[in-house]
Scaffold this active site. Structure first.
Site, PDB file in Angstrom:
ATOM      1  N   HIS A  78       0.827  -1.214   0.000  1.00 47.46           N
ATOM      2  CA  HIS A  78       0.000   0.000   0.000  1.00 47.46           C
ATOM      3  C   HIS A  78       0.863   1.266   0.000  1.00 47.46           C
ATOM      4  CE1 HIS A  78      -3.821  -2.168   0.866  1.00 47.46           C
ATOM      5  NE2 HIS A  78      -3.019  -3.004   1.476  1.00 47.46           N
ATOM      6  N   ASN A 151     -10.318  -2.945   2.336  1.00 42.73           N
ATOM      7  CA  ASN A 151      -9.976  -2.953   0.910  1.00 42.73           C
ATOM      8  C   ASN A 151     -11.230  -2.720   0.079  1.00 42.73           C
ATOM      9  OD1 ASN A 151      -7.243  -3.457   1.165  1.00 42.73           O
ATOM     10  ND2 ASN A 151      -7.423  -5.658   0.877  1.00 42.73           N
ATOM     11  N   HIS A 342      -4.191   1.070  11.887  1.00 44.22           N
ATOM     12  CA  HIS A 342      -3.978  -0.183  12.602  1.00 44.22           C
ATOM     13  C   HIS A 342      -5.337  -0.802  12.938  1.00 44.22           C
ATOM     14  CE1 HIS A 342      -2.699  -3.206  15.234  1.00 44.22           C
ATOM     15  NE2 HIS A 342      -2.255  -2.511  16.257  1.00 44.22           N
ATOM     16  N   TYR A 365       0.800  -4.044  12.282  1.00 43.70           N
ATOM     17  CA  TYR A 365       0.688  -2.620  11.944  1.00 43.70           C
ATOM     18  C   TYR A 365       1.515  -1.713  12.853  1.00 43.70           C
ATOM     19  CZ  TYR A 365      -2.611  -3.877   8.338  1.00 43.70           C
ATOM     20  OH  TYR A 365      -3.160  -4.412   7.205  1.00 43.70           O
TER      21      TYR A 365
HETATM   22 FE1  HDE Z   1      -2.469  -4.826   5.553  1.00 42.80          FE
HETATM   23  N1  HDE Z   1      -0.678  -3.970   5.995  1.00 42.80           N
HETATM   24  N2  HDE Z   1      -1.764  -6.603   6.149  1.00 42.80           N
HETATM   25  N3  HDE Z   1      -4.174  -5.740   4.939  1.00 42.80           N
HETATM   26  N4  HDE Z   1      -3.159  -3.100   4.884  1.00 42.80           N
HETATM   27  C1  HDE Z   1      -0.359  -2.690   5.825  1.00 42.80           C
HETATM   28  O1  HDE Z   1       0.691  -1.372   7.446  1.00 42.80           O
HETATM   29  C2  HDE Z   1      -0.634  -6.801   6.858  1.00 42.80           C
HETATM   30  C3  HDE Z   1      -4.483  -7.061   5.064  1.00 42.80           C
HETATM   31  C4  HDE Z   1      -4.410  -2.831   4.427  1.00 42.80           C
HETATM   32  O2  HDE Z   1      -3.390   3.393   4.025  1.00 42.80           O
HETATM   33  C5  HDE Z   1       0.957  -2.324   6.446  1.00 42.80           C
HETATM   34  O3  HDE Z   1       0.892   0.839   7.847  1.00 42.80           O
HETATM   35  C6  HDE Z   1      -0.524  -8.176   7.260  1.00 42.80           C
HETATM   36  C7  HDE Z   1      -5.871  -7.294   4.791  1.00 42.80           C
HETATM   37  C8  HDE Z   1      -4.509  -1.454   4.023  1.00 42.80           C
HETATM   38  O4  HDE Z   1      -1.740   3.324   5.446  1.00 42.80           O
HETATM   39  C9  HDE Z   1       1.420  -3.629   7.068  1.00 42.80           C
HETATM   40  C10 HDE Z   1      -1.626  -8.815   6.734  1.00 42.80           C
HETATM   41  C11 HDE Z   1      -6.389  -6.064   4.495  1.00 42.80           C
HETATM   42  C12 HDE Z   1      -3.259  -0.903   4.277  1.00 42.80           C
HETATM   43  C13 HDE Z   1       0.293  -4.570   6.726  1.00 42.80           C
HETATM   44  C14 HDE Z   1      -2.394  -7.812   6.045  1.00 42.80           C
HETATM   45  C15 HDE Z   1      -5.314  -5.112   4.597  1.00 42.80           C
HETATM   46  C16 HDE Z   1      -2.442  -1.952   4.809  1.00 42.80           C
HETATM   47  C17 HDE Z   1       1.906  -1.612   5.523  1.00 42.80           C
HETATM   48  C18 HDE Z   1      -2.000 -10.267   6.815  1.00 42.80           C
HETATM   49  C19 HDE Z   1      -7.824  -5.715   4.094  1.00 42.80           C
HETATM   50  C20 HDE Z   1      -2.819   0.517   3.998  1.00 42.80           C
HETATM   51  C21 HDE Z   1       1.883  -0.156   5.951  1.00 42.80           C
HETATM   52  C22 HDE Z   1      -2.053 -10.789   8.132  1.00 42.80           C
HETATM   53  C23 HDE Z   1      -8.762  -5.899   5.163  1.00 42.80           C
HETATM   54  C24 HDE Z   1      -3.007   1.379   5.202  1.00 42.80           C
HETATM   55  C25 HDE Z   1       1.113  -0.131   7.154  1.00 42.80           C
HETATM   56  C26 HDE Z   1      -2.684   2.815   4.856  1.00 42.80           C
HETATM   57  C27 HDE Z   1      -1.125  -1.761   5.232  1.00 42.80           C
HETATM   58  C28 HDE Z   1       0.283  -5.832   7.148  1.00 42.80           C
HETATM   59  C29 HDE Z   1      -3.581  -8.137   5.357  1.00 42.80           C
HETATM   60  C30 HDE Z   1      -5.528  -3.724   4.325  1.00 42.80           C
HETATM   61  C31 HDE Z   1       2.782  -4.140   6.617  1.00 42.80           C
HETATM   62  C32 HDE Z   1       0.608  -8.790   8.057  1.00 42.80           C
HETATM   63  C33 HDE Z   1      -6.614  -8.626   4.862  1.00 42.80           C
HETATM   64  C34 HDE Z   1      -5.732  -0.769   3.429  1.00 42.80           C
HETATM   65  O5  HDE Z   1       1.523  -3.530   8.452  1.00 42.80           O
END
Ligand code: HDE
Length: 712
Positions: A78, A151, A342, A365
């Site tokens: 993202h 999402n 988060h 997060y």
């Molecule tokens: Fe994320 N995800 N994600 N994700 N995600 C991040 O956090 C992560 C997942 C989503 O506009 C990171 O601050 C793991 C699902 C959005 O700043 C990170 C897993 C969904 C955004 C991270 C998932 C999301 C992130 C990278 C699996 C939909 C952008 C930067 C366990 C429900 C937030 C940050 C923004 C961002 C980890 C799965 C949505 C790396 C480990 C499922 C919209 O922490």
């Protein structure tokens, strides 16, 4: 004596009160970061006019050092995002489900900050990549910040957080040459996917037009996981969150998306920015699907499985409030880049479930903010601060902003009268839902998670004909880019489990036979009961055959608000024909641009000067929703002589857009691929403005793709 008095006053005043945090420089003189007025910002300090620069030039060193450290690590996923401020307004209290105050008070709008993003590409990548879009909302509530980090698709690729790094490594550019950027059409992604049958449902979404939205303002949002609402009596209901865009759900064509990436890689970002600047504030309704605790096991899938959705036919979406984005950020870095979401930023009345993907996110997060923003004090950055006071005994750390003036930094204490003290649940203190857990500690997956295909089939079957074709074409495009035939074959095997026609058509496009049966990886996932021979994906009963809500063809098509219409004109254009249509479109809330062979002005048939907005050199039809060609003999003749004008119409026609022409304007149409298509509902020839307006509201005439292929 008098002088002393003034000095005393200054020393007693808190320094912080004298400081200002916002800087817009209006009417101010230049200073260093220490507040020293700068007298020369053009030259460094040198030993003589032509001499070496001196190390003692602290002004130069401060400026360059700051510049050298301007970048922070971009988000691992993202990274490419854009954001806006707004408000959430509740329609009616839902105390029966949740005690969250912001979902119970209709009198106070809750401020929000929303960040949209793509997942795979780097920060500078194109907006129109085929990808999932992030849809993160930070609610600044009176009980602290609540983040709904979702999402634009309601399911996810994987079921367990332990697979996330693998998924992301697979989709990111390949490690040896860092190719391709922001694209899933490469071997490592499909290698992984073909070995992860659980991703099949999500693959259907990502290969659908949902992955190439027309606008961020025209896409749905989903919380994905099942969460819990807890009411005042401690009763829990499961909840799925939805955002429903009031402009409907619309996409662009894949060929168009690829062109937009070249013509304007900031297309979505610009579209959001301009809509808000012009006062056309994007709006979504917040919807909830509610499942009472006792119904947890009554579904044909597991509520905790993030690769499943609850069809709206089974549990309807109740719309409980509206979010309006009404203000662009003042500074991209300070707000959009530094915002830290988060899923674990909760308020009382909302809680988690044991969805194993969500559980992993709860760790990730905060951890990612530490490396990205560099300090556990990231909550002090203005965009991340709650609107309520933060009181605790956490102290110090890199870049600490708060100056805690009390003596104690521990609890319990008596020195500070026990403050800050714990809040009782009745006073709004957060308490986790008391969930009964009685289980063995195991590393495994529930057998109820092994149905990987039923909802993929439901999604495919729910699509209209053109949407099905787009999925087939997208899969043929993506798999066609692979170097490995083995991966293609494995994917075709998986597609046979979704729909035999889908598999057959993709196989045909790839020039390959359809495999007799899918090949599943060995030891893919061992069910919790440990009986290994049963690990293969299973198909459960799926009583529902079709879900209307899953097809974009059923979306709202009643408005042309904020749509961009190109008006093609040259010298000699009929002023009435141009302005009547322009005005009619603008009254309906559309934006129009006059496009001519050159910038500057053109002269209408009666000699009136008309300002040109864009020329064929600096814009393209892919950046518009529809095209209008007004009358005027000279204008039409000039446009016919302009290959770019014909290309403009061809492309708009190819991308299934509404195209209108009046009077001589039809002559240009006749030189294009749109010629003689009288039966095409999207071609509006010599008809009143209202017919064109109705056609634009339909968004696209996808059936055109079947009738006529345009070699534009
Ligand atoms: Fe994320 N995800 N994600 N994700 N995600 C991040 O956090 C992560 C997942 C989503 O506009 C990171 O601050 C793991 C699902 C959005 O700043 C990170 C897993 C969904 C955004 C991270 C998932 C999301 C992130 C990278 C699996 C939909 C952008 C930067 C366990 C429900 C937030 C940050 C923004 C961002 C980890 C799965 C949505 C790396 C480990 C499922 C919209 O922490």
């Amino acid at each position: 004596m008098a002088k002393n008095k003034i000095e005393k006053k200054v020393t007693n005043q808190k320094v912080n009160d004298l400081q200002s945090n916002t800087q817009n420089g209006d009417g101010q003189m230049l200073t260093t970061n220490q507040g020293l007025l700068i007298n020369d910002n053009q030259n460094s300090l040198k030993a003589g006019e032509r001499g070496a620069t001196l190390l003692e030039d602290f002004i130069l060193r401060e400026k360059i050092t700051h510049f050298d450290h301007e970048r922070i690590p971009e988000r691992i996923v993202h990274a490419r995002g854009t954001a806006a401020h707004g408000v959430f307004e509740l329609y009616k209290p839902i105390a029966q489900y949740t005690k969250a105050k912001f979902l119970n008070d209709t009198t106070k709008p809750t401020p929000v900050f929303v960040r949209f993003s793509t997942v795979a590409g780097s920060r500078g990548s194109t907006d129109l990549a085929r990808d999932v879009r992030g849809f993160s909302v930070k609610f600044y509530t009176e009980e602290g910040n609540y983040d709904l980090v979702g999402n634009n698709m309601p399911v996810f690729f994987i079921q367990d957080a332990i697979k996330f790094p693998d998924l992301v490594h697979a989709v990111k550019p390949e490690p040896h040459n860092e190719i391709p950027q922001a694209a899933s059409a490469h071997d490592t992604f499909w290698d992984f996917i073909s070995l992860m049958p659980e991703s099949t449902h999500m693959i259907m979404w990502v290969m659908s037009d949902r992955a190439i939205p027309r606008s961020l303002r025209m896409m749905e949002g989903f919380g994905v996981h099942t969460f819990r609402f807890i009411n005042e009596n401690g009763i829990s209901h499961f909840v799925k969150f939805h955002w429903k865009p009031l402009l409907g759900i619309h996409s662009v064509a894949w060929d168009e998306a690829q062109n937009i990436s070249g013509k304007d890689s900031d297309f979505h970002r610009r579209d959001l920015w301009e809509a808000i600047e012009s006062g056309a504030f994007p709006e979504w309704e917040l919807g909830v699907q509610i499942v009472p605790e006792k119904d947890e096991h009554k579904f044909e899938f597991d509520l905790l499985d993030p690769t499943k959705l609850i069809p709206e036919e089974i549990i309807p979406v109740q719309r409980i409030g509206k979010m309006t984005l009404n203000r662009n950020p003042d500074n991209y870095f300070a707000e959009t880049e530094q915002v830290a979401f988060h899923p674990g930023h909760l308020v009382p009345g909302i809680d988690f479930t044991n969805d194993p993907l969500l559980q992993g996110r709860l760790f990730s997060y905060t951890d990612t903010q530490l490396s990205r923003l560099g300090s556990p004090n990231f909550h002090e950055i203005p965009i991340n601060r709650p609107i309520v006071p933060v009181m605790n005994n956490q102290r110090d750390g890199h870049m600490r902003q708060t100056i805690n003036s009390d003596k104690t930094s521990y609890q319990p204490n008596t020195i500070s009268n026990g403050c800050p003290y714990q809040a009782k649940a009745a006073d709004g203190g957060f308490t986790s839902f008391t969930e009964r857990i009685d289980a063995n500690k195991i590393r495994g997956r529930s057998r109820s998670f092994l149905d990987h295909f039923s909802q993929a089939t439901l999604f495919f079957n729910s699509q209209s004909e053109h949407e099905k074709n787009h999925i087939i074409n997208a899969l043929t495009f993506e798999l066609g880019k692979l170097n490995s035939n083995l991966i293609r074959e494995r994917m075709l095997g998986i597609l046979t489990q979704v729909d035999p026609t889908l598999a057959a058509k993709v196989a045909d496009g790839l020039g390959m036979p359809v495999p007799k049966q899918p090949q599943y990886p060995i030891n893919h996932s061992i069910p919790a009961d440990g009986i290994q021979e049963n690990y293969e994906p299973i198909k459960m009963k799926q009583s529902l055959k079709k879900s209307e809500a899953l097809s974009m063809a059923n979306t709202i098509k009643n408005s042309i608000k904020t749509r961009c219409i190109a008006i093609l004109a040259a010298n000699g254009v009929d002023e009435n024909s141009l302005t009547a249509m322009k005005n009619a479109l603008e009254v309906e809330g559309a934006k129009t641009k006059i496009i001519a062979p050159k910038l500057g002005t053109i002269k209408g048939a009666t000699g009136k000067e008309i300002k040109v907005d864009m020329s064929f050199q600096n814009t393209a039809s892919v950046l518009f929703d529809a095209v209008y060609i007004p009358s005027g003999a000279k204008s039409a003749a000039a446009l016919i002589n302009e290959p770019d004008a014909i290309h403009f119409v061809n492309e708009a026609f190819k991308h299934c857009k509404a195209v209108a022409a009046n009077g001589n304007g039809v002559e240009l149409l006749n030189k294009s691929h749109a010629a003689n298509k009288t039966k095409d509902a999207g071609l509006i020839i010599d008809k009143p403005a209202k017919d064109f307006i109705n056609a634009i509201a339909q968004h696209r005439f996808w059936e055109r793709e079947q009738e006529r292929k345009v070699p534009a």
